[in-house]
Design a protein around this motif. Sequence first.
Motif, PDB file in Angstrom:
ATOM      1  N   UNK A 119       0.815  -1.219   0.000  1.00  0.00           N
ATOM      2  CA  UNK A 119       0.000   0.000   0.000  1.00  0.00           C
ATOM      3  C   UNK A 119       0.848   1.269   0.000  1.00  0.00           C
ATOM      4  N   UNK A 120       2.099   1.162   0.461  1.00  0.00           N
ATOM      5  CA  UNK A 120       2.989   2.328   0.444  1.00  0.00           C
ATOM      6  C   UNK A 120       3.236   2.824  -0.975  1.00  0.00           C
ATOM      7  N   UNK A 121       3.142   1.907  -1.934  1.00  0.00           N
ATOM      8  CA  UNK A 121       3.545   2.232  -3.298  1.00  0.00           C
ATOM      9  C   UNK A 121       2.393   2.223  -4.301  1.00  0.00           C
ATOM     10  N   UNK A 122       1.288   1.594  -3.959  1.00  0.00           N
ATOM     11  CA  UNK A 122       0.219   1.397  -4.943  1.00  0.00           C
ATOM     12  C   UNK A 122      -0.956   2.330  -4.710  1.00  0.00           C
ATOM     13  N   UNK A 123      -1.826   2.389  -5.720  1.00  0.00           N
ATOM     14  CA  UNK A 123      -3.108   3.069  -5.572  1.00  0.00           C
ATOM     15  C   UNK A 123      -4.189   2.123  -6.074  1.00  0.00           C
ATOM     16  N   UNK A 124      -5.404   2.597  -6.158  1.00  0.00           N
ATOM     17  CA  UNK A 124      -6.520   1.715  -6.523  1.00  0.00           C
ATOM     18  C   UNK A 124      -6.443   1.238  -7.972  1.00  0.00           C
ATOM     19  N   UNK A 125      -5.593   1.862  -8.778  1.00  0.00           N
ATOM     20  CA  UNK A 125      -5.486   1.459 -10.187  1.00  0.00           C
ATOM     21  C   UNK A 125      -4.728   0.149 -10.354  1.00  0.00           C
ATOM     22  N   UNK A 126      -3.905  -0.214  -9.370  1.00  0.00           N
ATOM     23  CA  UNK A 126      -3.099  -1.430  -9.459  1.00  0.00           C
ATOM     24  C   UNK A 126      -3.518  -2.391  -8.354  1.00  0.00           C
ATOM     25  N   UNK A 127      -3.961  -3.565  -8.759  1.00  0.00           N
ATOM     26  CA  UNK A 127      -4.434  -4.566  -7.806  1.00  0.00           C
ATOM     27  C   UNK A 127      -3.272  -5.380  -7.240  1.00  0.00           C
ATOM     28  N   UNK A 128      -3.366  -5.693  -5.949  1.00  0.00           N
ATOM     29  CA  UNK A 128      -2.446  -6.639  -5.326  1.00  0.00           C
ATOM     30  C   UNK A 128      -3.244  -7.907  -5.035  1.00  0.00           C
TER      31      UNK A 128
END
Length: 379
Positions: free
Chosen positions: A237-246
């Motif tokens: 979550x430190x690096x991602x936003x809602x556009x990229x799924x984990x």
Amino acid sequence: MKYYIIAGEASGDMHAANMMKQLKLRDSDAYFRVWGGDRMAEEAQELAKHIRETSFMGVFAVVRHLKTIKANFKFCENDIMAFKPDVLILIDNSGFNLRIAKFVKNSGLSTRIFYYILPQAWAWKRKRVHTIQGWTDRRFSILPFESDFYESYGYKVDYVGHPILDSIEQRKPELVSKDEFLKTHGLSAKPIIALLPGSRKREINTKLPKMLNVVKHFPDHQFVIAGSETIELSLYDQYTDQQVKVIFGKTYDILNNTQAALVTSGTATLETALFNVPQVVCYKPGLVTFYLLKGIISINHICMVNLILDRRAVAELIESDLNEKKMTHELKAILAPETRERILSDYAELKTKLGGLGASERVAQLMVEDLKLLPSSDN
């Protein structure tokens, strides 16, 4: 037979567990005490240590945890002496396992010592072949070029093929359809580009931010991160936003439904190739470590796909080359039909060289046959 097995990371845990299943089929009295992960623990009667307590990656991580590592050595030595195994099976993890092999060899125990998934002596510290030969009783190789390498020193290893083929084959019945995959994870119909930043915190911290820099250059694709089950979501979550799924614990489903991938160097490059996914290999050990390794490594490639094929089949971006401009360029290149066709042709050759299915069965059979030759007093 009493088996003591040591693996140091997730891939070793997976391959050791598959080997253990095959050993059970051939030795009804098999009793396992192991250092490994969840998969090995499922197959064993006793878990001595979990890999989360023993796995440290990188020069500086090892230095920071020297006290813990020394304590693990002592614990392992005492544990083996108390358990008195008929056979010690070492899986990769050379820094730890070679020391344990030496200890057991000199301990006075009649324990047979096997090494499965050999240290990469062909890459660096080549003289380790003499150490490996001297401290083990039998060696089992998973890479096709290792037999010739050891033979050049006058030593024999048994090439059994790569167990990753077995692991993938076992998982195929569980793979979901593309429609189900997209629906389950709330993905659109856009083609997927997978990001495989690794399974350790340091790998993720160094590579994931750089991988994510390319997202804006591919508006017609959606990006999915293969999350490691041993890592908290908060790190991603430190690096991602809602556009990229984990997506956690579904790497094979991701690879089965992706068009291309950015992959951290390691076992994942082989897995990606075996799912016929064109890839760009990413490696960033850190500037100091990189220059240290550069002075001692004696190979032309860092990616296992390229090493086995002995040519640059997939792009490798190392240290300073792992930047937004070059990653974007290489990713666009592998999305082109002509490049994809060439890579898939290389992957077909790779699969042939990996020895086909059955590595876990072959290594277990050779081990059991070897152990049956022991004098009855050693059993």
